[in-house]
Design an enzyme around this catalytic site. Sequence first.
Site, PDB file in Angstrom:
ATOM      1  CD  GLU A  82       9.139 -17.364  39.324  1.00 37.82           C
ATOM      2  OE1 GLU A  82      10.105 -17.976  38.836  1.00 37.82           O
ATOM      3  OE2 GLU A  82       8.229 -16.874  38.629  1.00 37.82           O
TER       4      GLU A  82
ATOM      5  CD  GLU B 246       8.112 -23.682  37.601  1.00 39.61           C
ATOM      6  OE1 GLU B 246       7.593 -23.628  36.465  1.00 39.61           O
ATOM      7  OE2 GLU B 246       9.126 -24.343  37.855  1.00 39.61           O
ATOM      8  CD  GLU B 247      10.408 -27.429  38.459  1.00 39.40           C
ATOM      9  OE1 GLU B 247      10.127 -28.170  37.488  1.00 39.40           O
ATOM     10  OE2 GLU B 247      10.910 -26.304  38.334  1.00 39.40           O
TER      11      GLU B 247
ATOM     12  CG  ASP C 167      11.143 -21.368  40.847  1.00 37.46           C
ATOM     13  OD1 ASP C 167      11.595 -22.503  40.586  1.00 37.46           O
ATOM     14  OD2 ASP C 167      11.167 -20.436  40.031  1.00 37.46           O
TER      15      ASP C 167
ATOM     16  CG  ASP D 190      14.334 -27.099  36.726  1.00 36.19           C
ATOM     17  OD1 ASP D 190      14.809 -26.140  37.352  1.00 36.19           O
ATOM     18  OD2 ASP D 190      14.295 -27.156  35.488  1.00 36.19           O
TER      19      ASP D 190
ATOM     20  CG  ASP E 116       8.988 -21.892  32.673  1.00 33.35           C
ATOM     21  OD1 ASP E 116       8.236 -21.422  31.812  1.00 33.35           O
ATOM     22  OD2 ASP E 116       9.621 -21.203  33.493  1.00 33.35           O
TER      23      ASP E 116
ATOM     24  CG  LEU F 259      17.879 -24.838  40.392  1.00 34.25           C
ATOM     25  CD1 LEU F 259      18.683 -24.243  41.546  1.00 34.25           C
ATOM     26  CD2 LEU F 259      18.565 -26.093  39.885  1.00 34.25           C
ATOM     27  CG  ASP F 260      14.231 -18.285  39.227  1.00 33.61           C
ATOM     28  OD1 ASP F 260      13.144 -18.327  38.618  1.00 33.61           O
ATOM     29  OD2 ASP F 260      15.083 -17.389  39.054  1.00 33.61           O
TER      30      ASP F 260
END
Length: 401
Positions: free
Chosen positions: A338, A156-157, A175, A133, A127, A177-178
């Site tokens: 996740e 994820e970042e 992750d 994030d 994303d 900061l989901d």
Amino acid sequence: MPLSSLSLLPLHRAPLPPTSNYPPPPPPSRALLLPLLRHSPLARRSPVSRARAVAADGMAAATAAAETPPTLLEYMGQAGAADDLVVLVAHVQSACKRIAALVASPGNAELSRGKAGGGVAVAAGRDAPKPLDELSNEIILSSLRRSGKVAVMASEENDLPIWVSNDGPYVVVTDPLDGSRNIEVSIPTGTIFGIYNRLAELDHLPEEERAQLNSLQSGTHLVASGYVLYSSATIFCISFGAGTHGFTLDHLTGEFVLTHPSIQIPPRGQIYSVNDARYFDWPEGLRKYIDTIRQGKGQHPKKYSARYVCSLVADFHRTLIYGGVAMNPRDHLRLVYEANPLSFLAEQAGGRGSDGKSRILSIQPVKLHQRLPLFLGGMEDMLELESYGDVQQKVNPGYEV
């Protein structure tokens, strides 16, 4: 100012201000105290009664101390967790306390609205990040570096995993900061993480390759996983492979204390959590399942209610406590960051994590940002859902989420 230049200083609690600038009054004299002591209830008792009262007070104090719930780190010590793991979790919880403060700060709305990375394109499967994030990611990476217990962090970042230390015994996937897009409207968010043992047999490989392979372990090899929910309370839910336990941040002491020991997902709930607006994009099996349970015509005779926050940690936390099913039927949620950590927690609480066909933890990741459908819930609800067969959404019109 780039985020990387921001100082990540630890939070300090300010000392309490003095209540007065005047010196404290002298203690009362014995002459003033004697009349008060003579007329106190304890003084009117016999010596034996006074002794019994003092003993009872001591026992009550000891009982209260024994009933005080342990902190997260005390619990790990009592459970015999490895020292290295205790140190690592101590740094994870420290990072999450800082993120909790950041999420609750007045400036978070601007950070959640902005675009990170100067508008640079991100790798496929990721994303588009926001400043909040990236700042959360830096907080976690900084804490993991200071722990000295982490070899690799995959986030994820980040497009690729980061090799942190040659001496670290653990691998952390996260992750940071989901649900950060929800912060502007004060909807709960969360941090998700999983911890694996470092694969020493890969140490001979080039750094980038061994970092990648260490991060692509299947969920069956998880040593621990957890999430932190940032909401009306800050809750740290974790499993070390012997049950799932919840700890709530006590803002008076700054410690996570045990509030939800040995969580068990009810085998059968009465809540389903999914974005109903996508109903006409769903396959026939999923539409039939949802139509059946909300009419009370499924294996459970009561009608199900819909509850959907659109924040994965919040929806899963409610499911963990109340039961039912939380789902995203399309290829959207990441297996590594996740699906695996949350499925591990679900299984340790007596539930199940599935992609609609297979157990999540048995799926071997092949890509770092690999996506898949995710269904989490109580065992009976999950088995009923999977019995409908066709529940994975294959039609994906590319709508914003």
